[in-house]
Design a protein around this motif. Sequence first.
Motif, PDB file in Angstrom:
ATOM      1  N   GLN A  17      -1.897  -8.067   7.238  1.00 27.78           N
ATOM      2  CA  GLN A  17      -2.391  -8.086   5.596  1.00 27.78           C
ATOM      3  C   GLN A  17      -2.946  -9.361   5.525  1.00 27.78           C
ATOM      4  O   GLN A  17      -3.846  -9.546   4.541  1.00 27.78           O
ATOM      5  N   THR A  18      -2.107 -10.394   5.818  1.00 28.70           N
ATOM      6  CA  THR A  18      -2.519 -11.879   5.701  1.00 28.70           C
ATOM      7  C   THR A  18      -3.537 -12.205   6.130  1.00 28.70           C
ATOM      8  O   THR A  18      -4.441 -13.152   5.773  1.00 28.70           O
ATOM      9  N   VAL A  47      -6.218 -10.275   7.079  1.00 28.42           N
ATOM     10  CA  VAL A  47      -7.418  -9.533   6.466  1.00 28.42           C
ATOM     11  C   VAL A  47      -7.698 -10.203   4.892  1.00 28.42           C
ATOM     12  O   VAL A  47      -8.950 -10.379   4.772  1.00 28.42           O
ATOM     13  N   SER A  48      -6.682 -10.409   4.413  1.00 28.81           N
ATOM     14  CA  SER A  48      -6.809 -10.999   2.989  1.00 28.81           C
ATOM     15  C   SER A  48      -7.416 -12.549   3.029  1.00 28.81           C
ATOM     16  O   SER A  48      -7.839 -13.020   1.949  1.00 28.81           O
ATOM     17  N   GLY A  49      -7.297 -13.044   4.195  1.00 27.85           N
ATOM     18  CA  GLY A  49      -7.771 -14.607   4.390  1.00 27.85           C
ATOM     19  C   GLY A  49      -6.397 -15.395   3.842  1.00 27.85           C
ATOM     20  O   GLY A  49      -6.606 -16.753   4.347  1.00 27.85           O
ATOM     21  N   LYS A  50      -5.470 -15.043   3.678  1.00 26.64           N
ATOM     22  CA  LYS A  50      -4.182 -15.566   3.077  1.00 26.64           C
ATOM     23  C   LYS A  50      -3.834 -16.491   4.420  1.00 26.64           C
ATOM     24  O   LYS A  50      -3.458 -17.953   4.081  1.00 26.64           O
ATOM     25  N   THR A  84      -5.222 -17.575   7.126  1.00 28.23           N
ATOM     26  CA  THR A  84      -6.244 -18.589   7.593  1.00 28.23           C
ATOM     27  C   THR A  84      -5.960 -19.657   6.546  1.00 28.23           C
ATOM     28  O   THR A  84      -5.918 -20.922   7.105  1.00 28.23           O
ATOM     29  N   SER A  85      -6.170 -19.298   5.338  1.00 26.79           N
ATOM     30  CA  SER A  85      -5.987 -20.602   4.409  1.00 26.79           C
ATOM     31  C   SER A  85      -4.760 -21.310   4.344  1.00 26.79           C
ATOM     32  O   SER A  85      -4.707 -22.606   4.477  1.00 26.79           O
TER      33      SER A  85
END
Length: 365
Positions: A35-36, A38-41, A43-44
């Motif tokens: 989930q994290t 896919v959401s990009g969270k 990576t950030s």
Amino acid sequence: MFTGAVLVINFLTPSQVFSESENRMLQQLPKFSLQTVVSGKFTSEFESYISDQFMERDFWIGLKSDTDQGMGKKESSGVYIGMDGYLIQKFSPPEKGDLEDKVNAIQAFDKATPGLRKYMMLVPTAAAVLEDKLPPYASGGDEMVYWEKIKDSLLGDIRFIDVSPALEANKEQPIYYKTDHHWTTKGAFLAYRELGAPMSFTAKNENDFNTRQVTSQFYGTLYSKSGFRHIQPDSIELYYPKTPGTISVDYVDEQQSADSMYVMGNLTKKDKYTVFFNGNHGLIRITTENTEGRRLLIVKDSYANSLIPFLTSHFSEIDVVDLRYYDGDVLKLTEDRQIHDILILYNMTTFFEDPSMKSLADSVE
């Protein structure tokens, strides 16, 4: 080869939780999940983790800033180096829709508390008031554009108190720290004076206080954030009433009490601004000698920390809530504590950047 070695060392070195020099929590290794990702969270947060935990981070920040200063650069990490040794934080406009969400939250809270006297003071930062100190290409004007939008947002029964004229009229005095984003105790005193008439109390004059310089070696958040060196430190002054009274300060969440609003031991630490109330807390309760029985709730950021001591002679009890750390129900707090007056006090940067103001609406849903 060198890059690989650095990465290995970074991962083998235990993560630091808090940066003393930058006065902030550091990003920890994020938890991996589909989930994290896919959401990009993920990576950030991972990029922030690598940046925050990079080996000898403080050394590299200082080296970069020294190089930039040598090349005549006037900005680093969102901080301008201005005239007369001022470090001034760059203003960043709010995200689209964010301002409206915060105004809606404040309006919802206002409708839920019709019997309370409510006031709001949004303090312009040095970028707006000391615009003449900025480098020629920089501007602090956008901050006041958004300030006007909030002022014109029909905030219900909340009285909007404009401190800008008082700060502008005294901007040749030290009303903001040069190395820190806060206003000085002098700046806070000017704001206290502006609160008097709207909040129906007679504000004291400056000659009602003895001022005492408690340190001349304060290097604040902007000094740490920018990495700029060769900057003169600030001084911190405290205003002591000439007719002092007894004060009780309860740090509710920590279940600790004190008989002073000042933690003098913190003057030996990096963040000397925490001399005021030992920094920020979810809920502080102040009891004074005032016998009028007025109870005030302050919803605030750290700008209020140096202003609150001036208010203690005008209220019997003051509850202080910092929404960034408070998990309770603010509406219930006003009822349980039989609050009469509410003051919302933020500086413009924190108001725009911090999302916690939206939680005011949670207590009325």
